[in-house]
Design a protein around this motif. Structure first.
Motif, short mmCIF file in Angstrom:
data_model
loop_
_atom_site.label_atom_id
_atom_site.label_comp_id
_atom_site.label_asym_id
_atom_site.label_seq_id
_atom_site.Cartn_x
_atom_site.Cartn_y
_atom_site.Cartn_z
N TYR A 147 82.77 34.35 -49.01
CA TYR A 147 83.13 34.96 -50.62
C TYR A 147 84.52 35.27 -50.28
N SER A 148 85.03 35.64 -51.33
CA SER A 148 86.50 35.74 -51.74
C SER A 148 86.99 36.90 -51.47
N THR A 149 88.47 37.00 -50.94
CA THR A 149 88.96 38.25 -50.86
C THR A 149 89.32 38.84 -52.02
N ASP A 150 89.03 38.41 -53.30
CA ASP A 150 89.35 39.46 -54.45
C ASP A 150 87.83 40.15 -54.44
N VAL A 151 86.90 39.63 -54.04
CA VAL A 151 85.39 40.31 -54.38
C VAL A 151 85.56 41.56 -53.41
N LEU A 152 86.18 41.27 -52.00
CA LEU A 152 85.98 42.16 -51.18
C LEU A 152 87.20 43.25 -51.48
N ARG A 153 88.20 42.96 -52.13
CA ARG A 153 89.02 43.87 -52.50
C ARG A 153 88.73 44.70 -53.72
N GLU A 154 87.71 44.42 -54.39
CA GLU A 154 87.28 44.76 -55.61
C GLU A 154 86.03 45.84 -55.10
N MET A 155 85.26 45.38 -54.36
CA MET A 155 84.23 46.27 -53.70
C MET A 155 84.87 47.61 -53.08
N LYS A 156 86.04 47.41 -52.40
CA LYS A 156 86.57 48.43 -51.72
C LYS A 156 87.17 49.64 -53.04
N ARG A 157 87.81 48.95 -53.89
CA ARG A 157 88.23 49.76 -55.12
C ARG A 157 87.13 50.50 -55.67
N LYS A 164 96.15 50.45 -41.23
CA LYS A 164 96.53 51.83 -41.42
C LYS A 164 95.43 52.73 -41.91
N GLY A 165 94.99 53.85 -41.17
CA GLY A 165 93.99 54.67 -42.12
C GLY A 165 92.83 54.88 -41.14
N LEU A 166 92.70 53.86 -40.15
CA LEU A 166 91.79 54.13 -38.93
C LEU A 166 92.46 54.83 -37.92
N ASP A 167 91.83 56.02 -37.70
CA ASP A 167 92.64 57.05 -36.76
C ASP A 167 91.89 57.49 -35.45
N GLY A 212 90.27 37.12 -35.15
CA GLY A 212 90.78 36.03 -35.48
C GLY A 212 90.24 34.87 -36.23
N ARG A 213 88.88 35.22 -35.95
CA ARG A 213 87.77 34.01 -36.56
C ARG A 213 88.06 33.76 -38.14
N THR A 214 88.56 34.62 -38.95
CA THR A 214 88.85 34.08 -40.22
C THR A 214 90.06 33.80 -40.52
N GLY A 215 91.04 33.64 -39.75
CA GLY A 215 92.25 33.02 -39.78
C GLY A 215 93.27 34.38 -39.67
N THR A 216 92.78 35.81 -39.60
CA THR A 216 93.85 36.85 -39.39
C THR A 216 93.11 37.48 -38.27
N ARG A 217 93.73 38.53 -37.54
CA ARG A 217 93.00 39.10 -36.46
C ARG A 217 91.75 39.80 -37.20
N PHE A 218 91.92 40.44 -38.29
CA PHE A 218 90.69 41.19 -39.05
C PHE A 218 90.72 40.59 -40.28
N ALA A 219 89.61 40.45 -40.78
CA ALA A 219 89.17 40.00 -42.08
C ALA A 219 89.98 40.78 -43.19
N CYS A 220 89.60 42.07 -43.07
CA CYS A 220 90.02 42.97 -44.07
C CYS A 220 91.61 42.97 -44.43
N GLU A 221 92.28 42.44 -43.54
CA GLU A 221 93.79 42.22 -43.70
C GLU A 221 94.03 41.39 -44.94
N GLN A 222 93.19 40.48 -44.99
CA GLN A 222 93.34 39.09 -46.27
C GLN A 222 93.33 39.96 -47.43
N ALA A 223 92.63 40.82 -47.67
CA ALA A 223 92.37 41.58 -49.03
C ALA A 223 93.04 42.76 -49.08
N GLY A 224 93.79 43.21 -48.06
CA GLY A 224 94.77 44.27 -47.86
C GLY A 224 93.69 45.76 -47.93
N VAL A 225 92.65 45.39 -47.36
CA VAL A 225 91.51 46.76 -47.31
C VAL A 225 91.49 47.60 -46.17
#
Length: 425
Positions: A217-227, A100-103, A246-259
């Motif tokens: 690399y980890s979801t924690d790093v992805l989340r912190e880069m966005k922060r 949500k936020g991609l419009d 679905g390649r990373t396990g969820t439809r989109f990779a960013c979902e896993q980091a809440g980004v």
């Protein structure tokens, strides 16, 4: 001086192919499910989804039917000043399923072009506000495509060295390898803090760097880069051309980091791999920066086949298959089976850096000349081809990225071939 090599039999110049060392192409006559078939009927297990695009399987009947029906109705129309139902449906569904936020949805026709669009959106966003922000930050070892802009934001080296005079300068951050993620975050923070007025955006491949060697690399790093990007008002661009669908396990990779990216790029599996299509999604503020009665603020980008109706129809069918078939269950099944099969490689003396994210599994063959041009790469490729597997090592990195219809028996064969390959190199 021209090298004395035999000319290829075909006039076709193939992508990422050195014809002097691979003079003959493997001819494929048809595909079905997880398999490709040669003219003589010999079967090949497609272990890399034909360059990461096939999701539900080759020639899925539901997608094929949708393509045929649309081709008989409307094959093409200029997308400037016009629209059509397949494109509207794709856009509506994408807005519903992406963070949500991609419009807004901008259509293009390949992974490289949708990333090129993202870079132009980011630079246009700042330009139209009177800002001089132009610097782009990237991750070390990244790959974002083969157009001029996308080569510029990729790792400088073998992929783009001859074209260096065409490329613009970017700032590279260290790859966030396991245990070194803080170094990446510190470098990002420093770059943003010391020249926040100049940084337009950060572009990343979320969780997995594809052509750079299936680096993870980890979801924690992805989340912190966005922060950090939010803290300094730097646009965050997620290149999910490979990691999406679905390649990373969820439809989109960013979902896993809440980004939620400011700009996101999707292609490859968007049509299930059947036809070329790509989209760049963006936050409303990006669109609004270009929205004006001043026509000079128009977003000047297009291709002749933008939002081709037939390709969009394939995308609609792909999106519907995520509701009609147990796609996520298959993704979870493959991910679990990778985890099981990879165990045999963890203590193997000839393999190292065993890793997995979702349906992507990778191992490195221990060699002295690591990297994309590692001498073992062509030998491994030929070995797999001779034994009926489409696996295309990235130098000494062997990876598996299968379509979601692949069976455990198919995966057993693939893993057995990888384990046996070191006895033949």
């Amino acid at each position: 001086m021209t090298e004395d090599t035999s000319a290829p039999q075909s006039p076709i110049w193939h992508p990422f192919t050195q014809h002097a060392t691979l003079p003959e192409m493997v001819k494929i006559e048809r595909g079905k499910g997880a398999y490709l078939y040669k003219p003589d009927g010999a079967r090949i297990i497609d272990g890399i989804s034909s360059w990461w695009v096939i999701t539900h399987g080759h020639c899925h009947p539901y997608i094929q039917s949708a393509v045929q029906a649309q081709a008989e109705k409307l094959d093409q129309v200029i997308f400037a000043g016009h629209t059509h139902e397949p494109a509207e449906r794709v856009a509506e569904e994408l807005i519903a399923i992406t963070p949500k936020g991609l419009d807004y949805v901008f259509f293009s026709d390949s992974g490289s072009t949708c990333v090129e669009v993202a870079l132009k959106m980011a630079l246009g966003f700042w330009h139209h506000q009177g800002s001089k922000r132009q610097r782009i930050l990237v991750l070390e070892n990244s790959y974002h495509g083969d157009t001029i802009g996308t080569m510029s934001v990729g790792q400088r080296g073998v992929f783009n060295r001859p074209y260096d005079p065409l490329l613009f300068t970017v700032e590279s951050l260290p790859f966030p390898a396991a245990g070194a993620g803080q170094d990446t975050l510190d470098a990002l923070e420093t770059a943003c803090r010391e020249s926040a007025e100049g940084v337009a955006g950060l572009i990343v491949e979320p969780l997995v760097l594809g052509a750079g060697g299936m680096l993870m690399y980890s979801t924690d790093v992805l989340r912190e880069m966005k922060r950090i990007c939010e803290k300094y008002d730097v646009l965050f661009i997620a290149d999910e051309v490979m990691t999406g669908w679905g390649r990373t396990g969820t439809r989109f990779a960013c979902e896993q980091a809440g980004v939620v990216p400011d700009i996101a790029c999707y292609s490859k599996g968007i049509t299930g791999g059947s036809l070329p299509l790509a989209v760049t999604l963006c936050h409303r503020k990006i669109f609004d920066a270009h929205y004006s009665t001043d026509r000079a603020k128009t977003f000047f980008h297009s291709s002749s086949y933008t939002a081709n109706p037939v390709a969009c129809a394939a995308a609609v069918a792909n999106l519907e298959l995520w509701h009609r078939e147990p796609v996520q269950e298959n993704i979870d099944r493959i991910a679990a089976y990778h985890g099981k099969k990879l165990e045999a490689f963890r203590d193997h003396p000839r393999f190292e850096n065993v890793r997995q994210t979702g349906t992507i599994a990778a191992v490195d063959v221990k060699v002295t000349d690591e990297g994309y041009l590692a001498g073992v790469g062509p030998t491994l490729y030929a070995y797999f081809q001779d034994r009926g597997f489409l696996l295309r090592p990235l130098g000494n990195t062997v990876y598996i990225l299968p379509p979601y219809c692949v069976s455990e028996a198919d995966l057993d064969e693939i893993y057995d071939a990888i384990a046996d390959s070191i006895n033949h190199i």
